[in-house]
Design an enzyme around this catalytic site. Structure first.
Site, PDB file in Angstrom:
ATOM      1  N   PHE A 295       0.706  -1.039   0.258  1.00 41.15           N
ATOM      2  CA  PHE A 295       0.269   0.240   0.150  1.00 41.15           C
ATOM      3  C   PHE A 295       0.846   1.163  -0.264  1.00 41.15           C
ATOM      4  O   PHE A 295       0.338   1.792   0.826  1.00 41.15           O
ATOM      5  CB  PHE A 295      -0.726  -0.208   1.213  1.00 41.15           C
ATOM      6  CG  PHE A 295      -1.915  -1.365   1.308  1.00 41.15           C
ATOM      7  CD1 PHE A 295      -2.975  -1.740   0.236  1.00 41.15           C
ATOM      8  CD2 PHE A 295      -1.748  -2.268   1.700  1.00 41.15           C
ATOM      9  CE1 PHE A 295      -3.467  -3.226   0.105  1.00 41.15           C
ATOM     10  CE2 PHE A 295      -2.069  -2.909   2.436  1.00 41.15           C
ATOM     11  CZ  PHE A 295      -3.277  -4.180   1.407  1.00 41.15           C
TER      12      PHE A 295
ATOM     13  N   ILE B 110     -11.193  -2.718 -18.497  1.00 37.82           N
ATOM     14  CA  ILE B 110     -10.708  -3.303 -17.765  1.00 37.82           C
ATOM     15  C   ILE B 110     -10.092  -4.714 -17.893  1.00 37.82           C
ATOM     16  O   ILE B 110     -11.225  -4.907 -19.353  1.00 37.82           O
ATOM     17  CB  ILE B 110     -11.495  -3.552 -16.612  1.00 37.82           C
ATOM     18  CG1 ILE B 110     -12.196  -1.755 -16.370  1.00 37.82           C
ATOM     19  CG2 ILE B 110     -11.520  -3.961 -16.144  1.00 37.82           C
ATOM     20  CD1 ILE B 110     -11.588  -1.073 -15.001  1.00 37.82           C
TER      21      ILE B 110
ATOM     22  N   ASN C 299      -8.946  -6.872 -16.524  1.00 40.17           N
ATOM     23  CA  ASN C 299     -10.041  -8.339 -16.154  1.00 40.17           C
ATOM     24  C   ASN C 299     -10.968  -7.739 -14.817  1.00 40.17           C
ATOM     25  O   ASN C 299     -10.326  -7.123 -13.503  1.00 40.17           O
ATOM     26  CB  ASN C 299      -8.685  -9.093 -15.332  1.00 40.17           C
ATOM     27  CG  ASN C 299      -9.295 -10.603 -14.798  1.00 40.17           C
ATOM     28  OD1 ASN C 299     -10.393 -10.418 -13.909  1.00 40.17           O
ATOM     29  ND2 ASN C 299      -8.303 -11.192 -15.126  1.00 40.17           N
TER      30      ASN C 299
ATOM     31  N   LYS D 127     -12.358  -9.252 -12.503  1.00 37.05           N
ATOM     32  CA  LYS D 127     -11.776  -9.863 -11.122  1.00 37.05           C
ATOM     33  C   LYS D 127     -11.281  -9.058 -10.970  1.00 37.05           C
ATOM     34  O   LYS D 127     -11.421  -8.923  -9.646  1.00 37.05           O
ATOM     35  CB  LYS D 127     -11.958 -11.336 -11.794  1.00 37.05           C
ATOM     36  CG  LYS D 127     -12.264 -11.910 -10.406  1.00 37.05           C
ATOM     37  CD  LYS D 127     -11.845 -13.473 -10.462  1.00 37.05           C
ATOM     38  CE  LYS D 127     -13.280 -13.824 -10.665  1.00 37.05           C
ATOM     39  NZ  LYS D 127     -13.021 -16.211 -10.720  1.00 37.05           N
TER      40      LYS D 127
ATOM     41  N   GLY E 285      -6.263   3.537 -14.272  1.00 42.54           N
ATOM     42  CA  GLY E 285      -5.647   2.724 -13.538  1.00 42.54           C
ATOM     43  C   GLY E 285      -6.713   3.000 -12.159  1.00 42.54           C
ATOM     44  O   GLY E 285      -7.083   4.577 -12.671  1.00 42.54           O
TER      45      GLY E 285
ATOM     46  N   GLY F 227      -6.066   1.290  -8.867  1.00 41.55           N
ATOM     47  CA  GLY F 227      -5.384   1.144  -6.837  1.00 41.55           C
ATOM     48  C   GLY F 227      -5.936   2.459  -6.221  1.00 41.55           C
ATOM     49  O   GLY F 227      -6.477   2.369  -5.400  1.00 41.55           O
ATOM     50  N   GLU F 228      -5.500   3.529  -6.474  1.00 44.06           N
ATOM     51  CA  GLU F 228      -6.117   4.591  -5.768  1.00 44.06           C
ATOM     52  C   GLU F 228      -7.227   5.270  -6.161  1.00 44.06           C
ATOM     53  O   GLU F 228      -7.479   5.616  -4.700  1.00 44.06           O
ATOM     54  CB  GLU F 228      -4.727   6.289  -6.278  1.00 44.06           C
ATOM     55  CG  GLU F 228      -3.523   5.580  -6.939  1.00 44.06           C
ATOM     56  CD  GLU F 228      -2.362   4.962  -5.948  1.00 44.06           C
ATOM     57  OE1 GLU F 228      -3.057   5.440  -4.789  1.00 44.06           O
ATOM     58  OE2 GLU F 228      -1.618   4.352  -6.662  1.00 44.06           O
TER      59      GLU F 228
END
Ligand code: FAD
Ligand code: SF4
Ligand code: FES
Ligand code: FES
Lengths: 746, 327, 214
Positions: free
Chosen positions: A252, A637, A639, A641, A710, A712-713
């Protein structure tokens, strides 16, 4: 601009299971501390018990005499790290300044600073002997209390040097123009220090394979950056430093910096001339590997009565250490998020006698969004407007900060998807009026954005004799599923089934890639992988000579160990023949992929919006998030999942940020008093509700050829204010200091 | 962790002898509290006497009394059909504590003897009179969010963290003890000590005394009971405050009442006066509020735990509401 | 099944060792020890009566079955089951996330019950059967819970995963997986910082409703 996404049919976009799933569910995945090396011994760190001053004396005799102890290393007897002599970092984010030089001198810069490492044959013995090290200090007056030392806040060095730096004060239109608005508000917001607390404790095995050859199995997000840092420290060639991080048990952000414990282990390994394993304790995770800094923010915001923003002023001061200037983008989004003629932003850092912070998921943007998105909600309430309607009235189709068009922006679509799924229509305008039994019900939303910051990376591709293609790049996979999506991208780029493609990462000897951070791995490394696949086909094409010369490299179809053409199946060549052509070598390429000049023309961002329904108990003040919808405009996107899972994780992180997390220091001692997972509360299963994820899933082909931006953030940015806003809607109580614990609501 | 000698006597008597003879020894049962403290250097026994396999894990029922062996596991008791039926308050309190895994390890005896979670107690670099008498109380003027509002002293303001104990004190349990001087029975409310001048002494147990069982009378409290635990996340966290409430109702009139609080003192805090105020009254929110006000008499807060003065009575009201389904 | 004694750590001949031993012996009155019915230590102590018994005092014999394999070991009493598995038996599938019972990463089954191996002394498990994540699959056939975790993506970094899976299997066996709410409560002893909770719950529900034997 290419209007078509790169992949039409194929596995990109599929909910493919993770390629490393089996290893993870069987316990076979190996994390840093889990490599068996002959002669391996164990290190244990001793930390200082004062926050500032000097070590007067350190008595290691008892520890040295303890059974099994091989060495006790302190600043008194440590071998000198060559790079420490005149080590200094360029004035670059995240940390301008002088990273802590472990065991270099007697200075204490923060509480629990590593002051000794004990090396013993077993973990138990090392740990026990560490307790025998006795230290005398000469303590100086320390400063750890943020509020008491606000006057020490300073302009970051880089901003001082360069007024154009993103950290520099910025004004658009009138300075503090919000003050001229008919309706205006001023508020202060605080977020406490938050800890990354990945489940894997920070670990390293350091092994000097030769006096100038170092291998580390290290929990890092940047194998290349780590390689460079250690090569510099020890004055050895980069290729002599091998950094392995095949599996990383969450990070993280705390693996984006190299920390003193790593060098402590490397020193120890050199001293005892054996591989040394060092695993931090959970307490040490609070003091030695960064954190999200305590941040104070002030927002002044004003609008016309019909809900047009007049101005926003956003000020923030974030904590840093006395020896490194850590900065992050806390206020930047305020410049581009909404249409407003007047914007002022000011960012300061406040050095305290605490260790250095480091980016934590969503970093400054998540911190800043708590203030900005709370303030938007507060102003909407003051204007008696629905907060989504208020945001729509100030929606912007170009980047107001620089006038450039967005590469893509589908935030409106996100609003719609989310509002529908959460049941936004059930939201009561009047706070505190929606009751279910003993519980008050509220709805809230929060918007997030993060730059789509594609960087440059290299990837290698090699076709094995059995027809499998192996790709390599020195990136890492801290959990998002990097390995899996790279296989999907490569499979489609090669036109092969994913089972015939392998992707390897987490090794500094692989082709160069940046750290896994800033939500840029798929767009950066993915682009390199796609380019490497194209280059591999190009090379195959050349080796095939006249057989394929009527077609293009991209037309090559690889089936098993046979190569043919898409439009002409009779043009065939056996891969074995191409290997012969290639001097008996398997065909391999290494390619670099870089962004072009698109940044000059476009503003490129991912966007997200979180919608939540909370229930707040009228008597106990407990908050339960009942439902959460996380919508994202993140480009293609690859993936659904793994991408969906990222969004879930960010949402859960947002619950922690909003409701449970905060590390407390007792300023009398400058020492944390909530420093394990019982006292520092990260969300558990029972805190996580049903979370629905919705992606716009439209490619952004300006950012990269796959159309990704992106995830994650943005998965966490905006989640905490969405909850805070929902709590307000439920109770009429506006909590401006996180976390929103029961005591604040009764 | 220091090196220690490990012994595993097979009879309670041998365990008691060993403990009595060696000041620096400790019993270890589930180990979930003791090992935690040993890892951090808070407790450093030189000998561990493993009592986990002593034949003290039975759960018996006789003459309307449950007798629960001290080595019975928290999970076993919480899941026991008879306990669920006759002592539902105890089952609820047990299930509110720790995690499924820990409840599979933790014993009934160990649970009541677990030590405070005061962060100063846990960190050997900080002052704490309980850990190191005379070193000062770090929490008194420090971070005291989790600390006591009743029964503290200027030497120590810690709370006892056990959830189970709150239910047991409400249910008038008795602790059965064997020691070098023989057997004795301790009313549950007298097991834990308030700190006074000796915060280092948690309980009224004498050195070498082994808890063998706890007896809980089957009261009329099988239906209108509730254990309410307010914490900082939805599960797996210690209580900010907790309330054990048990009522006997007849036509909505309270015939008998039991009330105790956790997270407010260094013992499970029985609220006798508040109980009295409930008896004979109708089960209404007004009744509960009046009782809660009585319950809080004498409470005093510190810098960071003033919220308990409000959360406490609110939690009492809510627990009573939940016990009676008063909306 | 063959006994194996994987523990053969070289003794360190450092000076000072003896001094510590002597001190140790002084502290641990052997006479007291002899008063008990035989524990492993006491047997060793009874046999000899000088400093040689220091080694037995420092290490204790221990028999364990781990994933169906029998081990005869000799360990220091302070070694936890978790560290024994990871550092001595090299079964690193069981993870250390806190070492204090606060995260669940170290969850294993002892005689069929889920426990936190970080708060369990290895010596106290003498004679018991341990199942770790490495022992869950039948050869190449994954356990249904492992399959479900893959299918529902019940993890990200994978570090909490072995603990989650061991706990999830026990959760169903205990009959505590009847609803989403119950699963969440009885799985709360397993922290996933990556936040894959909803997927983990989905995996457990699928196994539960699928009715496969766990
Ligand atoms: C992360 C975490 C969260 C927790 N959360 C909660 C919670 O929410 N609520 C709660 O109530 N508890 C909680 N606990 C505490 C847990 O309930 C206790 O650790 C456990 O009950 C102790 O039992 P044990 O058998 O393991 O005791 P041990 O650790 O074996 O012993 C504890 C102490 O009691 C002594 N002792 C044990 N048995 C006897 C006996 N029969 N006679 C005399 N002395 C004895 C030991 O010498 C030792 O000093 C939590 C623990 C952890 C680690
Ligand atoms: S409250 Fe008690 S346990 Fe906490 S620091 Fe003070 S003396 Fe120690
Ligand atoms: S390592 Fe055992 S619970 Fe965290
Ligand atoms: S998968 Fe990373 S902690 Fe759960």
């Amino acid at each position: 601009m290419n209007e078509q996404p790169l992949f039409k049919d194929g596995v990109v976009g599929d909910r493919m299971n993770r390629v490393d799933g089996r290893l993870k569910v069987t316990g076979a995945a190996q994390y840093s501390a889990e490599y068996q090396l002959p002669g391996l011994v164990h290190g244990f760190l001793v930390g200082s018990t004062i926050a500032k001053g000097r070590i007067k004396s350190i008595d290691t005799k008892a520890a040295e005499r303890a059974p099994g102890v091989l060495a006790v290393i302190t600043h008194v007897n440590s071998i000198k790290v060559p790079g420490f002599a005149n080590r200094s970092q360029p004035d670059e984010p995240p940390t301008a300044g002088q990273p802590l030089r472990v065991f270099h001198d007697e200075k204490i810069l923060f509480n629990d600073q590593p002051i000794a490492i004990v090396v013993a044959d077993t973990l138990e013995r090392a740990r026990y002997a560490a307790g025998l090290v006795k230290t005398q200090y000469e303590a100086d007056q320390h400063a750890t209390n943020f509020n008491a030392h606000m006057d020490r806040a300073k302009v970051p060095a880089q901003a001082k040097k360069n007024p154009k730096s993103p950290q520099a004060d910025h004004d658009r239109g009138q300075v503090d123009g919000y003050k001229t608005a008919p309706v205006k508000l001023e508020m202060e917001y605080v977020i406490p220090t938050e800890m990354h607390n990945p489940m894997e404790l920070q670990s390293i095995i350091a092994h000097w394979e030769a006096p100038d050859k170092l291998t580390v199995y290290d929990k890092v997000q940047a194998v290349k950056g780590t390689q460079r840092a250690f090569a510099k420290d020890w004055g050895i060639p980069e290729q002599n430093v091998k950094v392995i991080a095949t599996f990383v048990g969450g990070a993280f952000g705390n693996g984006l910096h190299n920390w003193p414990h790593e060098t402590a282990a490397i020193i120890a390994a050199k001293t005892v001339n054996r591989p040394v394993k060092l695993v931090l304790t959970r307490e040490q995770m609070f003091t030695m590997v960064g954190y999200r800094p305590y941040t104070w923010q002030r927002i002044g915001i004003g609008a016309t009565p019909d809900g047009k923003l007049v101005g926003i002023t956003h000020e923030a001061t974030g904590q840093t250490s006395t020896y490194e200037d850590f900065t992050e983008s806390t206020v930047q989004q305020t410049r581009m998020m909404y249409q407003s003629p007047n914007i002022s932003t000011r960012y300061r850092i406040l050095p305290l006698d605490i260790s250095t912070p480091i980016w934590m998921r969503g970093p400054g943007e998540a911190t800043g969004a708590f203030a900005l998105e709370s303030a938007m909600d507060e102003l909407a309430h003051a204007l008696n407007l629905d907060p989504m309607e208020f945001r729509l009235r100030n929606y912007t189709d170009t980047d107001p900060d620089n006038g450039k068009p967005w590469s893509t922006k589908y935030l409106k679509e996100c609003y719609q998807m989310g509002a529908e799924r959460i049941g936004w229509k059930n939201r009561q305008m009047q706070p505190g009026t929606n009751k279910q039994g003993d519980w008050l019900v509220g709805y809230g939303m929060g918007v997030g954005t993060f730059g789509a910051n594609r960087g440059s990376a290299k990837a290698g591709a090699r076709m094995l004799a059995n027809g499998t293609v192996v790709l390599q790049s020195a990136t890492t996979d801290i959990g998002p599923g990097t390995g899996t999506v790279m296989v999907q991208l490569a499979a489609d780029a090669l036109g092969m089934p994913p089972e015939k493609v392998r992707f390897e990462l987490g090794n500094s000897l692989f082709p160069d890639a940046p750290s896994q951070g800033g939500s840029a791995t798929v767009n950066t490394v993915g682009s390199a992988v796609v380019a490497a696949c194209a280059a591999l086909k190009e090379k195959l094409y050349q080796l095939a000579g006249s057989t394929f010369s009527a077609a293009k490299p991209a037309d090559i179809v690889i089936k098993g160990t046979q190569l043919s053409l898409a439009n002409n199946a009779s043009a065939k060549v056996a891969y074995a023949d191409l290997i012969k052509q290639n001097n008996g070598q398997e065909v391999a390429v290494v390619t670099e992929s870089k962004p072009g000049n698109e940044r000059q023309k476009y503003s490129m961002y991912s966007f997200s919006v979180h919608f939540v329904e909370v229930h707040v108990h009228q008597l106990t003040g407990e908050v339960r998030v009942k439902k959460m919808v996380a919508c994202a405009d993140a480009g293609t996107i690859v993936n659904h999942k793994t991408a969906g899972n990222q969004m879930l994780g960010g949402a859960v992180g947002g619950i922690g940020m909003a409701l449970t997390e905060g590390a407390m220091i007792d300023d009398r001692f400058g020492r944390y008093v909530t420093k394990d997972l019982a006292d520092y509360h990260v969300p558990v299963h029972a805190d996580a509700p049903a979370i629905e994820v919705a992606f716009v899933d439209k490619p952004d082909l300006i950012v990269d050829p796959m159309g990704t931006k992106g995830i994650g953030e943005i998965a966490i940015i905006g989640a905490a204010p969405a909850i805070a806003n929902a709590v307000f809607n439920a109770t009429g109580k506006r909590i401006r200091e996180l976390p929103i614990t029961p005591d604040k609501l009764i | 962790m220091n090196q220690f000698q490990y012994v595993r006597p097979s009879k309670p008597k041998a365990a008691i002898d060993a403990r009595a003879k060696d000041q620096n020894s400790q019993f270890i049962a589930g180990g979930t509290n003791l090992l935690d403290l040993m890892k951090r250097g808070v407790m450093n026994p030189e000998r561990l006497i493993d009592i986990s396999r002593l034949p003290l894990d039975k759960l018996e029922r006789e003459n309307n009394t449950f007798r629960i062996g001290s080595m019975a596991l928290n999970a076993t008791v919480a899941d026991d059909k008879q306990v669920l039926e006759k002592l539902p308050l105890l089952a609820q309190a047990l299930n509110a504590g720790a995690s499924a895994q820990l409840r599979n390890m933790a014993t009934i005896g160990g649970n009541m003897l677990q030590r405070t979670r005061c962060p100063y107690f846990y960190d050997t670099a900080l002052p704490c009179n309980k850990r190191e008498p005379g070193s000062g109380c770090g929490a008194l003027e420090g971070y005291n969010r989790m600390h006591a509002i009743f029964g503290f002293s200027d030497k120590c303001i810690a709370v006892h963290p056990s959830d189970m104990s709150v239910a047991l004190v409400a249910l008038d349990a008795t602790v059965l003890v064997s020691g070098p001087k023989g057997d004795r029975r301790i009313p549950f409310g007298e097991l834990h000590r308030l700190p006074g001048d000796m915060p280092q002494k948690d309980t009224t147990l004498e050195p070498g005394e082994l808890i063998t069982a706890v007896e809980v009378p089957e009261g009329p409290f099988t239906k209108n009971v509730h254990y309410l635990k307010v914490r900082e996340r939805a599960s797996y966290a210690f209580a900010l405050v907790s309330v054990a409430a048990a009522l006997q109702l007849e036509n909505n009139i309270i015939k008998d009442a039991r009330l105790a609080m956790g997270g407010v003192a260094h013992k499970p805090w029985r609220l006798t006066e508040a109980e009295k105020s409930l008896v004979g009254k109708p089960a209404t929110e007004a009744t509960f509020q009046a009782a809660a006000a009585i319950a809080m008499q004498g409470a005093k807060a510190f810098k960071h735990n003033a919220y308990k003065l409000k959360l406490g009575p609110n939690a009492i009201v809510q627990a009573l509401k939940n016990a009676t389904n008063v909306a | 099944m063959a006994d194996s004694t994987p523990d053969s750590k070289p003794e360190n001949p450092e000076c000072g060792h003896n001094a510590t031993r002597r001190q140790f012996l002084k502290q641990s009155s052997v006479l007291t020890a002899l008063a008990f019915t035989p524990g492993p230590v006491v047997q060793a102590a009874a046999a000899e009566w000088d400093e040689k018994i220091a080694a037995p005092f420092e290490k204790v014999g221990l028999k364990l079955a781990v994933n169906g394999k029998n081990y005869k070991l000799s360990v220091e009493p302070r070694v936890t089951l978790l560290d024994l598995l990871r550092e001595q038996l090299h079964l690193t599938g069981t993870k250390k996330g806190c070492d204090y019972g606060q995260c669940g990463a170290c969850t294993v089954h002892v005689d069929g019950k889920r426990v936190n191996s970080c708060l369990a002394l290895a010596v106290m498990q003498d004679g018991r059967e341990i199942t770790t994540i490495e022992g869950l699959a039948k050869g190449d056939d994954l356990h249904p819970m492992q399959e479900a975790f893959i299918k529902h993506d019940g993890f990200q970094c994978g570090y909490c995963t072995p603990g989650q899976i061991m706990s999830a299997v026990a959760c169903i066996r205990e009959g505590k997986a009847d609803s989403e709410g119950e699963i969440r409560e009885f799985m709360s002893g397993n922290i996933c910082r990556c936040g894959a909770y909803p997927n983990i719950v989905a995996a457990i529900q699928e196994v539960k409703t699928g009715g496969q034997k766990v």
